[in-house]
Design a protein around this motif. Structure first.
Motif, short mmCIF file in Angstrom:
data_model
loop_
_atom_site.label_atom_id
_atom_site.label_comp_id
_atom_site.label_asym_id
_atom_site.label_seq_id
_atom_site.Cartn_x
_atom_site.Cartn_y
_atom_site.Cartn_z
N ILE A 288 37.73 42.57 32.55
CA ILE A 288 38.61 42.14 31.93
C ILE A 288 40.00 41.91 33.08
O ILE A 288 40.52 40.63 32.86
N LYS A 289 40.21 42.75 34.23
CA LYS A 289 41.30 42.33 34.78
C LYS A 289 41.14 41.35 35.67
O LYS A 289 41.73 40.65 35.92
N GLN A 290 39.72 41.25 36.12
CA GLN A 290 39.41 40.09 36.90
C GLN A 290 39.66 38.80 36.35
O GLN A 290 40.22 37.89 37.02
N LEU A 291 39.20 38.69 34.97
CA LEU A 291 39.23 37.54 34.23
C LEU A 291 40.86 37.12 34.02
O LEU A 291 41.18 35.95 34.35
N LYS A 292 41.58 38.15 33.71
CA LYS A 292 42.97 38.11 33.55
C LYS A 292 43.69 37.29 34.89
O LYS A 292 44.50 36.38 34.99
N PHE A 293 43.15 37.92 36.18
CA PHE A 293 43.69 37.50 37.47
C PHE A 293 43.21 36.17 37.69
O PHE A 293 44.16 35.50 37.89
N LYS A 294 41.98 35.88 37.44
CA LYS A 294 41.64 34.36 37.65
C LYS A 294 42.39 33.29 36.80
O LYS A 294 42.77 32.41 37.16
N LEU A 295 42.72 33.81 35.40
CA LEU A 295 43.21 32.96 34.52
C LEU A 295 44.83 32.82 35.17
O LEU A 295 45.37 31.68 35.32
#
Length: 135
Positions: free
Chosen positions: A46-53
């Motif tokens: 989830i942190k990776q997805l938020k960062f990419k977003l």
């Protein structure tokens, strides 16, 4: 859309009533699933997805600012505003960018973007707007 959202919420609620989450977790533990490890991996994902977003959003904002600044430079060049022209000349000289134009009025928007891409675009836009207003 509201009807779909309501249907999904009702379905989830019905599922949770039919299969209580505590008993599902207990069944998973008995089956050998490490829920803590799973939660850690999910949190990381989830942190990776938020960062990419966030990166994508920032990149889009930067592209919008770059487009705005380059358009404002073109307008400033067309209007013969001294500060923006001097600023652009200074950037060309400081960055040792090779342009084959003796007259900046022939410069394209893409070339302006290349010149100003690593600069503070908000300051550039403000400087051109202030110069356009005669401040």
């Amino acid at each position: 859309m509201d009807k779909l959202r309501k249907t999904v919420k009702e379905s989830i609620s019905n599922f949770e009533k039919s299969f209580p989450i505590d008993s599902i977790r207990e069944d998973l533990r008995i089956a050998g699933v490490n829920l803590d490890d799973r939660k850690t991996r999910q949190d990381k994902f989830i942190k990776q997805l938020k960062f990419k977003l966030s990166v994508k959003s920032n990149r889009e904002k930067q592209q919008e600012l770059l487009l705005t600044a380059s358009q404002k430079f073109l307008e400033a060049l067309d209007n013969g505003l001294d500060k923006p022209v001097a600023y652009l000349n200074n950037l060309i000289q400081n960055n040792k960018i090779q342009f084959q134009y003796s007259n900046l009025k022939k410069i394209s928007e893409e070339e302006i973007k290349e010149i100003i891409k690593d600069q503070n675009l908000i300051e550039i836009i403000e400087m051109i707007e202030n110069e356009s207003k005669g401040e």
